[in-house]
Design an enzyme around this catalytic site. Sequence first.
Site, PDB file in Angstrom:
ATOM      1  N   ASP A 186       0.867  -1.178   0.000  1.00  0.00           N
ATOM      2  CA  ASP A 186       0.000   0.000   0.000  1.00  0.00           C
ATOM      3  C   ASP A 186       0.903   1.227   0.000  1.00  0.00           C
ATOM      4  O   ASP A 186       1.744   1.381   0.883  1.00  0.00           O
ATOM      5  CB  ASP A 186      -0.893  -0.017   1.249  1.00  0.00           C
ATOM      6  CG  ASP A 186      -1.791   1.202   1.313  1.00  0.00           C
ATOM      7  OD1 ASP A 186      -2.583   1.390   0.373  1.00  0.00           O
ATOM      8  OD2 ASP A 186      -1.695   1.961   2.279  1.00  0.00           O
TER       9      ASP A 186
ATOM     10  N   GLU B 106      -1.403  -1.187  -5.873  1.00  0.00           N
ATOM     11  CA  GLU B 106      -2.655  -0.578  -6.289  1.00  0.00           C
ATOM     12  C   GLU B 106      -2.320   0.515  -7.295  1.00  0.00           C
ATOM     13  O   GLU B 106      -1.380   1.276  -7.084  1.00  0.00           O
ATOM     14  CB  GLU B 106      -3.309   0.037  -5.055  1.00  0.00           C
ATOM     15  CG  GLU B 106      -4.733   0.414  -5.248  1.00  0.00           C
ATOM     16  CD  GLU B 106      -5.317   0.930  -3.936  1.00  0.00           C
ATOM     17  OE1 GLU B 106      -6.531   0.953  -3.834  1.00  0.00           O
ATOM     18  OE2 GLU B 106      -4.561   1.315  -3.051  1.00  0.00           O
TER      19      GLU B 106
ATOM     20  N   CYS C 207     -12.598  -4.660   5.668  1.00  0.00           N
ATOM     21  CA  CYS C 207     -11.922  -5.400   6.739  1.00  0.00           C
ATOM     22  C   CYS C 207     -11.362  -6.671   6.121  1.00  0.00           C
ATOM     23  O   CYS C 207     -12.081  -7.416   5.455  1.00  0.00           O
ATOM     24  CB  CYS C 207     -12.924  -5.725   7.838  1.00  0.00           C
ATOM     25  SG  CYS C 207     -12.402  -7.015   8.968  1.00  0.00           S
TER      26      CYS C 207
ATOM     27  N   CYS D  87     -13.287 -10.032   7.883  1.00  0.00           N
ATOM     28  CA  CYS D  87     -14.675 -10.413   7.598  1.00  0.00           C
ATOM     29  C   CYS D  87     -15.143  -9.927   6.222  1.00  0.00           C
ATOM     30  O   CYS D  87     -16.187 -10.349   5.749  1.00  0.00           O
ATOM     31  CB  CYS D  87     -15.608  -9.905   8.700  1.00  0.00           C
ATOM     32  SG  CYS D  87     -15.736  -8.121   8.764  1.00  0.00           S
TER      33      CYS D  87
ATOM     34  N   CYS E 165     -13.187  -2.748  13.376  1.00  0.00           N
ATOM     35  CA  CYS E 165     -14.302  -3.223  12.551  1.00  0.00           C
ATOM     36  C   CYS E 165     -15.406  -3.733  13.466  1.00  0.00           C
ATOM     37  O   CYS E 165     -15.175  -4.024  14.643  1.00  0.00           O
ATOM     38  CB  CYS E 165     -13.799  -4.323  11.626  1.00  0.00           C
ATOM     39  SG  CYS E 165     -15.102  -5.150  10.719  1.00  0.00           S
TER      40      CYS E 165
ATOM     41  N   CYS F 126     -16.642  -6.519  13.506  1.00  0.00           N
ATOM     42  CA  CYS F 126     -16.372  -7.891  13.912  1.00  0.00           C
ATOM     43  C   CYS F 126     -15.384  -7.948  15.081  1.00  0.00           C
ATOM     44  O   CYS F 126     -15.085  -9.010  15.594  1.00  0.00           O
ATOM     45  CB  CYS F 126     -15.850  -8.716  12.739  1.00  0.00           C
ATOM     46  SG  CYS F 126     -14.180  -8.285  12.246  1.00  0.00           S
TER      47      CYS F 126
ATOM     48  N   ASP G 153      -3.037   1.109   7.042  1.00  0.00           N
ATOM     49  CA  ASP G 153      -2.238   0.771   5.854  1.00  0.00           C
ATOM     50  C   ASP G 153      -1.997  -0.728   5.716  1.00  0.00           C
ATOM     51  O   ASP G 153      -2.037  -1.276   4.622  1.00  0.00           O
ATOM     52  CB  ASP G 153      -0.899   1.515   5.888  1.00  0.00           C
ATOM     53  CG  ASP G 153      -1.090   3.012   5.839  1.00  0.00           C
ATOM     54  OD1 ASP G 153      -2.123   3.441   5.306  1.00  0.00           O
ATOM     55  OD2 ASP G 153      -0.216   3.738   6.335  1.00  0.00           O
TER      56      ASP G 153
HETATM   57 ZN    ZN Z   1     -14.300  -7.137  10.186  1.00  0.00          ZN
END
Ligand code: ZN
Length: 338
Positions: free
Chosen positions: A140, A224, A277, A280, A295, A297, A304
């Site tokens: 990244d 990317e 994320c 998940c 997140c 979850c 990063d």
């Molecule tokens: Zn998550």
Amino acid sequence: MCIKPKKDLKPLLALAKRTRKYGWLKNFDSISLQQAIINLDKAFDNFLNPKLKTKHPKFKSRRGRQTSYHCIGVKVLSDAVKIPKLGPIKAKLHREIKGKVKSITISCNASGKFFASILSDDNQGTPETCRSIDTAIGIDLGILHFATDSNGCKTDNPRFLLRAERNLKRKMKALSRKKVGGKNRNKSRLIVAKCYEKLTNTREDFQHKLSRKLIDENQAVIVETLETANMLRNYRLSKHIADAVWSGFIEKLAYKANQSGKHLVKVDRFFASTKTCHSCGKKSFISLNDRVWTCNCGITHDRDTNAAINILKQGLIMLKAEGHSVSACGCLHKTSES
Ligand SMILES: [Zn+2]
């Protein structure tokens, strides 16, 4: 009427050489004159191609970078290079030239230094890209950290411009005060050019070392693609984005990967690597300032590193789709966040 430089201007060269006004053209290598026309042709082709968004070709400044291309009658001696119509030019050779010399491009940069880039054919084709991939890394690219990889390892952004800025500002101010066309202005211009040259050299050195390390250690590097043109419109960030020169870094990765038979995968820029994320797969809303976020979850992410893991996962999917056998996994090796 539409003029095609290559078709219409090339025959004019021979005519011009016979005239008194342009007779001096005879004193130079004819190939390099023709190459200038070929370059002009290409510049117009690029300009007329709507996909490339290239600007109209400009007349070149006599003070900027100059190049000339030679491919016939060129020779590399032990301490000199030879091009047509000139005696041997003394040169410091930085490496041994293997194989047959195909062409020599001589360039002069703004600070008045001359370079010769020599193209030679050693009869060895590019190595075949490896089919099975067991080591892969996602990268990244950013401003705070130049590169963060999917193992959680961060490389600081050296911010070369920031360091050179005060010095550059002072020298450019001095240049602006000199009389146009004067001797002192030229001296001052050279000082500024040298300062820029140093800035570029340090930046290039940093990028070459980092890209070499990444390509040597991995069979596939996944990055990317960034739309820098849009990002540069952000006036707070534009200077730092321009200073980072990510596109130059990706270019260096690409040719190094090609040379050593490794893979460079470019993930689409619309892929939401930061917001997703990696555990998940759900997307969350996070702002530019959230360096660390949690997140739903329950996992806390480093911004990063999470993005790099997502880029890696996406890249591995793309490699598999291309028919490569991938045994590298898109999970965290050295957990930095848990
Ligand atoms: Zn998550």
